[in-house]
Design a protein around this motif. Structure first.
Motif, PDB file in Angstrom:
ATOM      1  N   SER A  71       0.701  -1.153  -0.165  1.00 16.29           N
ATOM      2  CA  SER A  71      -0.031  -0.011  -0.055  1.00 16.29           C
ATOM      3  C   SER A  71       0.921   1.280  -0.018  1.00 16.29           C
ATOM      4  O   SER A  71       0.377   2.424  -0.318  1.00 16.29           O
ATOM      5  N   CYS A  72       2.094   1.082   0.104  1.00 15.95           N
ATOM      6  CA  CYS A  72       2.827   2.268   0.468  1.00 15.95           C
ATOM      7  C   CYS A  72       3.675   2.670  -0.725  1.00 15.95           C
ATOM      8  O   CYS A  72       4.357   3.821  -0.877  1.00 15.95           O
ATOM      9  N   THR A  73       3.856   1.689  -1.839  1.00 16.21           N
ATOM     10  CA  THR A  73       4.526   1.978  -3.090  1.00 16.21           C
ATOM     11  C   THR A  73       5.867   2.558  -3.002  1.00 16.21           C
ATOM     12  O   THR A  73       6.146   3.754  -3.423  1.00 16.21           O
ATOM     13  N   MET A  74       6.994   1.893  -2.313  1.00 11.80           N
ATOM     14  CA  MET A  74       7.940   2.189  -2.023  1.00 11.80           C
ATOM     15  C   MET A  74       8.831   1.816  -3.226  1.00 11.80           C
ATOM     16  O   MET A  74       9.525   1.045  -3.213  1.00 11.80           O
ATOM     17  N   LYS A  75       8.754   2.719  -4.191  1.00  9.60           N
ATOM     18  CA  LYS A  75       9.420   2.516  -5.406  1.00  9.60           C
ATOM     19  C   LYS A  75      10.685   3.176  -5.578  1.00  9.60           C
ATOM     20  O   LYS A  75      11.039   3.945  -4.741  1.00  9.60           O
ATOM     21  N   TYR A 234     -16.329   8.542  -4.279  1.00  7.90           N
ATOM     22  CA  TYR A 234     -14.912   9.053  -4.102  1.00  7.90           C
ATOM     23  C   TYR A 234     -13.869   7.766  -4.222  1.00  7.90           C
ATOM     24  O   TYR A 234     -14.174   6.615  -3.455  1.00  7.90           O
ATOM     25  N   MET A 235     -12.903   7.605  -4.771  1.00  8.71           N
ATOM     26  CA  MET A 235     -12.013   6.871  -4.894  1.00  8.71           C
ATOM     27  C   MET A 235     -10.738   7.387  -4.026  1.00  8.71           C
ATOM     28  O   MET A 235     -10.170   8.317  -4.384  1.00  8.71           O
ATOM     29  N   ASP A 236     -10.246   6.371  -3.091  1.00  4.18           N
ATOM     30  CA  ASP A 236      -8.806   6.420  -2.440  1.00  4.18           C
ATOM     31  C   ASP A 236      -8.079   5.892  -3.472  1.00  4.18           C
ATOM     32  O   ASP A 236      -8.037   4.865  -3.973  1.00  4.18           O
ATOM     33  N   GLY A 237      -7.106   6.951  -4.103  1.00  6.53           N
ATOM     34  CA  GLY A 237      -6.273   6.639  -5.246  1.00  6.53           C
ATOM     35  C   GLY A 237      -4.848   6.128  -4.917  1.00  6.53           C
ATOM     36  O   GLY A 237      -3.946   6.062  -5.584  1.00  6.53           O
ATOM     37  N   ALA A 238      -4.558   5.634  -3.536  1.00  4.26           N
ATOM     38  CA  ALA A 238      -3.406   5.381  -3.082  1.00  4.26           C
ATOM     39  C   ALA A 238      -2.854   4.182  -3.909  1.00  4.26           C
ATOM     40  O   ALA A 238      -1.665   4.063  -4.005  1.00  4.26           O
ATOM     41  N   ASN A 260      -1.656   9.946  -4.395  1.00  3.98           N
ATOM     42  CA  ASN A 260      -0.770  10.038  -3.444  1.00  3.98           C
ATOM     43  C   ASN A 260       0.608  10.372  -4.293  1.00  3.98           C
ATOM     44  O   ASN A 260       1.400   9.325  -4.602  1.00  3.98           O
ATOM     45  N   LEU A 261       0.858  11.615  -4.283  1.00  2.36           N
ATOM     46  CA  LEU A 261       2.148  11.899  -5.452  1.00  2.36           C
ATOM     47  C   LEU A 261       3.353  11.168  -4.857  1.00  2.36           C
ATOM     48  O   LEU A 261       4.254  10.570  -5.737  1.00  2.36           O
ATOM     49  N   HIS A 262       3.537  11.078  -3.437  1.00  4.65           N
ATOM     50  CA  HIS A 262       4.749  10.285  -2.811  1.00  4.65           C
ATOM     51  C   HIS A 262       4.627   9.056  -3.052  1.00  4.65           C
ATOM     52  O   HIS A 262       5.850   8.305  -2.677  1.00  4.65           O
ATOM     53  N   LYS A 263       3.601   8.373  -3.390  1.00  7.93           N
ATOM     54  CA  LYS A 263       3.615   6.885  -3.650  1.00  7.93           C
ATOM     55  C   LYS A 263       3.754   6.669  -5.251  1.00  7.93           C
ATOM     56  O   LYS A 263       4.818   6.106  -5.740  1.00  7.93           O
ATOM     57  N   THR A 264       2.733   6.938  -6.080  1.00  9.29           N
ATOM     58  CA  THR A 264       2.732   6.700  -7.375  1.00  9.29           C
ATOM     59  C   THR A 264       3.445   7.506  -8.247  1.00  9.29           C
ATOM     60  O   THR A 264       4.365   6.983  -9.234  1.00  9.29           O
ATOM     61  N   PHE A 265       4.081   8.530  -7.659  1.00 14.84           N
ATOM     62  CA  PHE A 265       4.733   9.473  -8.739  1.00 14.84           C
ATOM     63  C   PHE A 265       5.947   9.723  -8.112  1.00 14.84           C
ATOM     64  O   PHE A 265       6.668  11.078  -8.213  1.00 14.84           O
ATOM     65  N   SER A 266       6.301   8.928  -7.290  1.00 18.15           N
ATOM     66  CA  SER A 266       7.838   9.013  -6.755  1.00 18.15           C
ATOM     67  C   SER A 266       7.834  10.073  -5.578  1.00 18.15           C
ATOM     68  O   SER A 266       6.944  10.711  -5.364  1.00 18.15           O
ATOM     69  N   ASN A 320       2.826  21.143  -0.969  1.00 19.18           N
ATOM     70  CA  ASN A 320       3.945  20.721  -0.701  1.00 19.18           C
ATOM     71  C   ASN A 320       4.785  20.766  -2.006  1.00 19.18           C
ATOM     72  O   ASN A 320       4.892  19.813  -2.585  1.00 19.18           O
ATOM     73  N   PHE A 321       5.212  21.891  -2.142  1.00 14.92           N
ATOM     74  CA  PHE A 321       5.951  22.124  -3.640  1.00 14.92           C
ATOM     75  C   PHE A 321       6.881  21.289  -4.131  1.00 14.92           C
ATOM     76  O   PHE A 321       7.069  20.840  -5.326  1.00 14.92           O
ATOM     77  N   GLY A 322       7.896  20.971  -3.216  1.00 11.49           N
ATOM     78  CA  GLY A 322       9.074  20.077  -3.629  1.00 11.49           C
ATOM     79  C   GLY A 322       8.306  18.786  -4.064  1.00 11.49           C
ATOM     80  O   GLY A 322       8.966  18.174  -5.204  1.00 11.49           O
ATOM     81  N   VAL A 323       7.319  18.097  -3.412  1.00  9.08           N
ATOM     82  CA  VAL A 323       6.758  17.009  -4.217  1.00  9.08           C
ATOM     83  C   VAL A 323       6.359  17.107  -5.259  1.00  9.08           C
ATOM     84  O   VAL A 323       6.298  16.186  -6.271  1.00  9.08           O
ATOM     85  N   MET A 324       5.616  18.219  -5.549  1.00 10.18           N
ATOM     86  CA  MET A 324       5.170  18.586  -6.808  1.00 10.18           C
ATOM     87  C   MET A 324       5.970  18.739  -7.943  1.00 10.18           C
ATOM     88  O   MET A 324       5.754  17.932  -8.985  1.00 10.18           O
ATOM     89  N   ILE A 325       7.326  19.208  -7.611  1.00  5.88           N
ATOM     90  CA  ILE A 325       8.234  19.269  -8.854  1.00  5.88           C
ATOM     91  C   ILE A 325       8.767  17.833  -8.843  1.00  5.88           C
ATOM     92  O   ILE A 325       8.934  17.431 -10.330  1.00  5.88           O
ATOM     93  N   ARG A 326       8.838  16.779  -7.877  1.00  6.38           N
ATOM     94  CA  ARG A 326       9.349  15.674  -8.285  1.00  6.38           C
ATOM     95  C   ARG A 326       8.108  14.816  -9.121  1.00  6.38           C
ATOM     96  O   ARG A 326       8.719  13.991 -10.006  1.00  6.38           O
ATOM     97  N   ALA A 327       7.146  14.966  -8.826  1.00  4.11           N
ATOM     98  CA  ALA A 327       6.001  14.175  -9.650  1.00  4.11           C
ATOM     99  C   ALA A 327       5.964  14.660 -10.952  1.00  4.11           C
ATOM    100  O   ALA A 327       5.848  14.061 -11.819  1.00  4.11           O
ATOM    101  N   TYR A 328       6.078  15.942 -11.147  1.00  6.23           N
ATOM    102  CA  TYR A 328       6.013  16.767 -12.615  1.00  6.23           C
ATOM    103  C   TYR A 328       7.242  15.972 -13.402  1.00  6.23           C
ATOM    104  O   TYR A 328       7.062  15.678 -14.496  1.00  6.23           O
ATOM    105  N   THR A 329       8.280  16.027 -12.736  1.00  3.37           N
ATOM    106  CA  THR A 329       9.567  15.394 -13.316  1.00  3.37           C
ATOM    107  C   THR A 329       9.214  13.784 -13.752  1.00  3.37           C
ATOM    108  O   THR A 329       9.698  13.531 -14.920  1.00  3.37           O
ATOM    109  N   TYR A 330       8.805  13.314 -12.903  1.00  5.40           N
ATOM    110  CA  TYR A 330       8.633  12.011 -13.054  1.00  5.40           C
ATOM    111  C   TYR A 330       7.524  11.430 -14.262  1.00  5.40           C
ATOM    112  O   TYR A 330       7.869  10.679 -15.154  1.00  5.40           O
TER     113      TYR A 330
END
Ligand SMILES: *Cc1c(COP(=O)(O)O)cnc(C)c1O
Length: 475
Positions: A71-75, A234-238, A260-266, A320-330
């Motif tokens: 469930s945590c998607t530790m990629k 409602y969908m829990d998209g984790a 969850n950007l921090h799971k699915t999108f690194s 949380n802008f730093g996470v957005m940059i990572r997801a965008y890059t990914y």
């Protein structure tokens, strides 16, 4: 010339200890001034570097080995994300900057929203929430705003396999929770759902694929039932890691989904952060999205508060802008085809691991899984070995343990998510370790019960550690 306060205090400094300075008496009331000398640790730079390096070696991370926490998607997180998120143009931007000086950041946010809308097949998006759970709370508040003139709708339906944050965020948003049963295939029990659909239902909160790693194949029927009684979906998209480029929440009839950007999108996460939980919504909910919203007029980006029906702000500044940059890059680096491959490989890896492990453990639902699967330690329990014992033994084999005792509807559950970033060799090595432990549980149960043997500390009292945090320096 009169010395500045800074110069006065500098001239009073000796060694590593700061004496009580006259200037402190002049500036601060006597009662507030330190009476004894400050004891700072006396230590060389070399010693402190070694201290922290040793501590770092005690840590476990995805860069050390497979991290199968379901469930945590530790990629694995590509290094390019760290590069882009550390670009000075982003890191040195003050959150109070004028919008005309923040055009690049706003453009990134705007484009990320557009990408997430495309991935989810929905019409609106906010990037504000700082975690998946915060996204749930935001989404449930959007649903509350939608039903604002229908005071009867006070119930959120949630399957009994759901993540604990689902009922928690619905309750905090003021709803009553009614649990919906899972059937013996691990999917929503349609008859039970039918019996609970009525004009008091505000919405249904579903994780798809669900927390057992199974795709809810009856989603079309579920959607008809819920919308039929006036509720929203409602969908829990984790678990979006299993769906990208394959199925879109919007097409499944969901009105609202958090990602969850921090799971699915690194973005490396764990230990409490950092996170980001954007919420995408259907046309029905767009007008209620939080403000400020990033908007684009011609070639210019702006922050707009001009949405009178908005539920307001849910986060300091803009998320949380730093996470957005990572997801965008990914997303940009992988592109549509790449994201689809991510999901396909996540599913293939999980099914491969499941096929190697299923004869050694009890398998509550013998189905093809999506990106994760659940085993049960019931078979090992007969030898007195619990799932927790096996998880601890896995540490001796050099792995982080999978998620255990979740979902709650499976006895002695082990929820395993290998993710797409593992090679066949690393999946095999991990399977070998779990199979060895399953055999040890039969042949030498005391060994497993007395593990971990090789870690710096043995079993900790997690509850006590959380309640009595001790993170002080000690020599
Ligand atoms: C991780 C997770 C959440 C909560 O997300 P956070 O970002 O940790 O707040 C909710 N539901 C499921 C299924 C999850 O895996």
């Amino acid at each position: 010339m009169e010395k500045t306060l800074y110069e006065k205090s500098r001239s009073g400094r000796k060694g590593y200890t700061l004496p009580v300075l006259d200037v402190e008496k002049e500036v601060f009331p006597e009662s507030h001034v330190r009476q004894i000398e400050l004891k700072l640790p006396e230590i060389s730079e070399n010693e402190i570097a070694r201290h922290f390096t040793k501590l770092a070696h005690l840590n476990y991370s995805i860069e050390e080995g497979l991290y199968p926490l379901g469930s945590c998607t530790m990629k694995y997180n590509p290094k390019i994300n760290e590069y882009t998120s550390a670009l000075p143009g982003f890191t040195e931007l003050h959150p109070c900057s004028e919008v005309r000086n923040a055009q690049g950041a706003l453009q990134l946010m705007y484009e990320l929203q557009e990408l997430l809308k495309e991935i989810t097949g929905l019409q609106g998006c906010t990037l504000q929430p700082a975690a998946g759970s915060h996204g749930e709370f935001t989404g449930i508040n959007l649903i509350a705003a939608y039903h604002a003139n229908d005071s009867k709708r006070k119930i959120i339906l949630i399957p009994d396999s759901a993540h604990g944050t689902n009922p928690a965020s619905s309750a905090i948003a003021g709803f009553s929770i009614v649990a919906v049963k899972s059937n013996d295939r691990g999917l929503v029990d349609i008859e039970d759902l039918k019996s609970k659909c009525n004009d008091e239902v505000a919405g249904f909160m579903l994780t798809n694929p669900n927390t057992l790693g199974l795709f809810e194949t009856q989603i079309v029927e579920i959607e008809k039932l819920i919308h039929g009684c006036g509720g929203l979906m409602y969908m829990d998209g984790a678990n979006m890691n299993a769906l990208m480029g394959i199925v879109r929440p919007g097409d499944m009839g969901f009105d609202c989904v958090h990602l969850n950007l921090h799971k699915t999108f690194s973005t490396p996460h764990g230990g409490g952060g950092p996170g980001s939980g954007p919420v995408c919504v259907s046309e029905k909910l767009v007008e209620f999205l939080p403000v400020p919203r990033v908007i684009k007029t011609g070639e210019t980006y702006d922050l707009s508060y001009d949405f009178p029906k908005s539920i307001g702000k849910v986060m300091a500044f803009y998320g949380n802008f730093g996470v957005m940059i990572r997801a965008y890059t990914y997303i940009k680096i992988l592109g549509g085809e790449g994201l689809k491959k991510v999901s396909e490989n996540a599913i293939i890896n999980a099914n491969y691991l499941l096929s190697r492990l299923k004869e050694y453990f009890d398998l509550p639902h013998d189905e093809r899984c999506m990106h994760e699967f659940v085993l049960s330690g019931d078979r090992q329990k007969k030898f007195g070995v619990s799932t927790k014992d096996m998880a601890k033994r896995l540490l001796d084999y050099g792995y982080h343990a999978p998620t255990i005792y979740f979902p709650l509807i499976v006895h002695e559950a082990l929820l395993v998510e290998p993710t797409e970033t593992e090679t066949l060799e690393s999946l095999d090595e991990f399977a070998d370790a779990l199979i060895a432990i399953a055999k040890e549980a039969e042949s030498n149960p005391d060994l497993v019960k007395d593990s971990p043997q090789k870690t710096p500390v043995k079993r900790l009292d997690d509850a006590l550690a959380a309640r009595n945090l001790d993170i002080r320096w000690s020599c």
